[in-house]
Design a protein around this motif. Structure first.
Motif, PDB file in Angstrom:
ATOM      1  N   ILE A   1      -8.678  -4.724  44.521  1.00  0.00           N
ATOM      2  CA  ILE A   1      -7.608  -3.805  44.917  1.00  0.00           C
ATOM      3  C   ILE A   1      -7.054  -4.196  46.273  1.00  0.00           C
ATOM      4  N   MET A   2      -7.929  -4.562  47.198  1.00  0.00           N
ATOM      5  CA  MET A   2      -7.469  -5.017  48.514  1.00  0.00           C
ATOM      6  C   MET A   2      -6.561  -6.235  48.377  1.00  0.00           C
ATOM      7  N   LYS A   3      -6.941  -7.159  47.532  1.00  0.00           N
ATOM      8  CA  LYS A   3      -6.131  -8.364  47.328  1.00  0.00           C
ATOM      9  C   LYS A   3      -4.754  -8.010  46.795  1.00  0.00           C
ATOM     10  N   SER A   4      -4.688  -7.045  45.855  1.00  0.00           N
ATOM     11  CA  SER A   4      -3.398  -6.652  45.293  1.00  0.00           C
ATOM     12  C   SER A   4      -2.495  -6.018  46.344  1.00  0.00           C
ATOM     13  N   LEU A   5      -3.094  -5.483  47.400  1.00  0.00           N
ATOM     14  CA  LEU A   5      -2.331  -4.872  48.490  1.00  0.00           C
ATOM     15  C   LEU A   5      -2.084  -5.836  49.641  1.00  0.00           C
ATOM     16  N   GLY A   6      -2.451  -7.100  49.436  1.00  0.00           N
ATOM     17  CA  GLY A   6      -2.211  -8.110  50.458  1.00  0.00           C
ATOM     18  C   GLY A   6      -3.216  -8.108  51.580  1.00  0.00           C
ATOM     19  N   LEU A   7      -4.440  -7.661  51.296  1.00  0.00           N
ATOM     20  CA  LEU A   7      -5.486  -7.586  52.315  1.00  0.00           C
ATOM     21  C   LEU A   7      -6.625  -8.545  51.984  1.00  0.00           C
TER      22      LEU A   7
ATOM     23  N   LEU B   1      -5.853  -0.278  53.775  1.00  0.00           N
ATOM     24  CA  LEU B   1      -7.306  -0.271  53.584  1.00  0.00           C
ATOM     25  C   LEU B   1      -7.770   1.089  53.069  1.00  0.00           C
ATOM     26  N   LEU B   2      -7.242   2.167  53.659  1.00  0.00           N
ATOM     27  CA  LEU B   2      -7.629   3.497  53.200  1.00  0.00           C
ATOM     28  C   LEU B   2      -7.095   3.774  51.795  1.00  0.00           C
ATOM     29  N   LEU B   3      -5.904   3.254  51.485  1.00  0.00           N
ATOM     30  CA  LEU B   3      -5.374   3.415  50.137  1.00  0.00           C
ATOM     31  C   LEU B   3      -6.217   2.637  49.134  1.00  0.00           C
ATOM     32  N   ALA B   4      -6.611   1.413  49.486  1.00  0.00           N
ATOM     33  CA  ALA B   4      -7.464   0.615  48.594  1.00  0.00           C
ATOM     34  C   ALA B   4      -8.760   1.348  48.292  1.00  0.00           C
ATOM     35  N   ALA B   5      -9.348   1.960  49.317  1.00  0.00           N
ATOM     36  CA  ALA B   5     -10.589   2.705  49.105  1.00  0.00           C
ATOM     37  C   ALA B   5     -10.354   3.911  48.203  1.00  0.00           C
ATOM     38  N   ALA B   6      -9.225   4.597  48.402  1.00  0.00           N
ATOM     39  CA  ALA B   6      -8.909   5.745  47.553  1.00  0.00           C
ATOM     40  C   ALA B   6      -8.751   5.322  46.099  1.00  0.00           C
ATOM     41  N   LEU B   7      -8.082   4.194  45.875  1.00  0.00           N
ATOM     42  CA  LEU B   7      -7.919   3.696  44.507  1.00  0.00           C
ATOM     43  C   LEU B   7      -9.255   3.273  43.915  1.00  0.00           C
TER      44      LEU B   7
ATOM     45  N   LEU C   1     -11.305  -8.219  56.365  1.00  0.00           N
ATOM     46  CA  LEU C   1     -10.916  -7.079  57.202  1.00  0.00           C
ATOM     47  C   LEU C   1     -12.011  -6.021  57.257  1.00  0.00           C
ATOM     48  N   LEU C   2     -12.876  -6.005  56.258  1.00  0.00           N
ATOM     49  CA  LEU C   2     -13.957  -5.028  56.253  1.00  0.00           C
ATOM     50  C   LEU C   2     -14.922  -5.248  57.409  1.00  0.00           C
TER      51      LEU C   2
ATOM     52  N   SER D   1       0.900  -0.879  42.859  1.00  0.00           N
ATOM     53  CA  SER D   1      -0.495  -0.500  42.649  1.00  0.00           C
ATOM     54  C   SER D   1      -0.598   0.950  42.204  1.00  0.00           C
ATOM     55  N   LEU D   2       0.210   1.829  42.808  1.00  0.00           N
ATOM     56  CA  LEU D   2       0.197   3.235  42.414  1.00  0.00           C
ATOM     57  C   LEU D   2       0.721   3.417  40.992  1.00  0.00           C
ATOM     58  N   LEU D   3       1.778   2.693  40.643  1.00  0.00           N
ATOM     59  CA  LEU D   3       2.289   2.761  39.281  1.00  0.00           C
ATOM     60  C   LEU D   3       1.241   2.299  38.279  1.00  0.00           C
ATOM     61  N   ARG D   4       0.499   1.256  38.633  1.00  0.00           N
ATOM     62  CA  ARG D   4      -0.506   0.725  37.712  1.00  0.00           C
ATOM     63  C   ARG D   4      -1.592   1.769  37.437  1.00  0.00           C
TER      64      ARG D   4
END
Length: 207
Positions: free
Chosen positions: A116-122, A142-148, A126-127, A175-178
């Motif tokens: 998920i982080m990769k899909s968001l360009g992270l 990062l917080l959005l990736a964790a929420a997903l 970074l962790l 990512s949200l649409l997916r």
């Protein structure tokens, strides 16, 4: 997933909004727009039971929002506030403090935190980076990736792209649409960003 009926929020004599009806169905990505100060963030917090309604009713995931069900409702929701600065040492600590999520970036599969982080360009690195060195946009993603990665049925997001450029905004939107369209989650996102709102299944404006 969300059913708001005739809702009003007021602080003293100041009424933020009144008689609001709002519906978010399973599989929908819904935007919540409107001028600053109209109560959009307060509505998100009301949906979690942190801000009382002056009038009206709320149902979340089939449960009425009341003292008997609020704990069960919160377990169904991932909430990402706009600005959060917990005393975290690293990116991983930031996630643990915010979402209570134990980090395991070695997990395989499209639904892992690393993926998920990769899909968001992270990058997963970074962790381990000092939280003080994370940019505002990196924190948001990062917080959005964790929420997903928590895979809860409902996402409540407050300005998830306020610190992002156009490319990163599109990554977040896709990512949200997916997760909504493919996994059947529902998302309600407060946003002033027209680029994000353009991806929403519908946009509700608080006037």
């Amino acid at each position: 997933m969300i059913a708001v009926r005739s809702a009003s929020i007021a602080f003293g004599d100041r009424v933020l909004f009144s008689d609001l009806d709002l519906d978010v169905g399973r599989g929908q990505f819904v935007g919540l727009a409107g001028e600053s100060g109209r109560g959009k963030t307060s509505l998100l917090r009301a949906l979690m039971g942190f801000v009382p309604l002056a009038a009206g009713s709320v149902e979340i995931c089939g449960l009425p929002l009341d003292v008997h069900h609020v704990a069960a409702i919160r377990r169904q929701v991932s909430y990402v506030p706009q600005e959060l600065q917990p005393p975290a040492a690293t990116g991983a600590d930031l996630i643990r403090l915010t979402h209570g999520l134990e980090i395991n970036v070695s997990l395989d599969g499209s639904n892992s935190l690393a993926s998920i982080m990769k899909s968001l360009g992270l990058e997963a690195s970074l962790l381990e980076l000092s939280a003080a060195k994370l940019s505002g946009g990196q924190r948001q993603r990062l917080l959005l990736a964790a929420a997903l990665a928590l895979h809860k049925p409902l996402l409540l997001l407050d300005e998830p792209t306020s610190a992002l450029d156009e490319e990163s905004t599109q990554r977040v939107a896709l990512s949200l649409l997916r997760v909504c369209h493919e996994e059947g989650c529902a998302a309600l996102a407060v946003s002033h960003n027209p680029s994000l709102l353009a991806f929403c299944d519908k946009v509700i404006t608080i006037a």
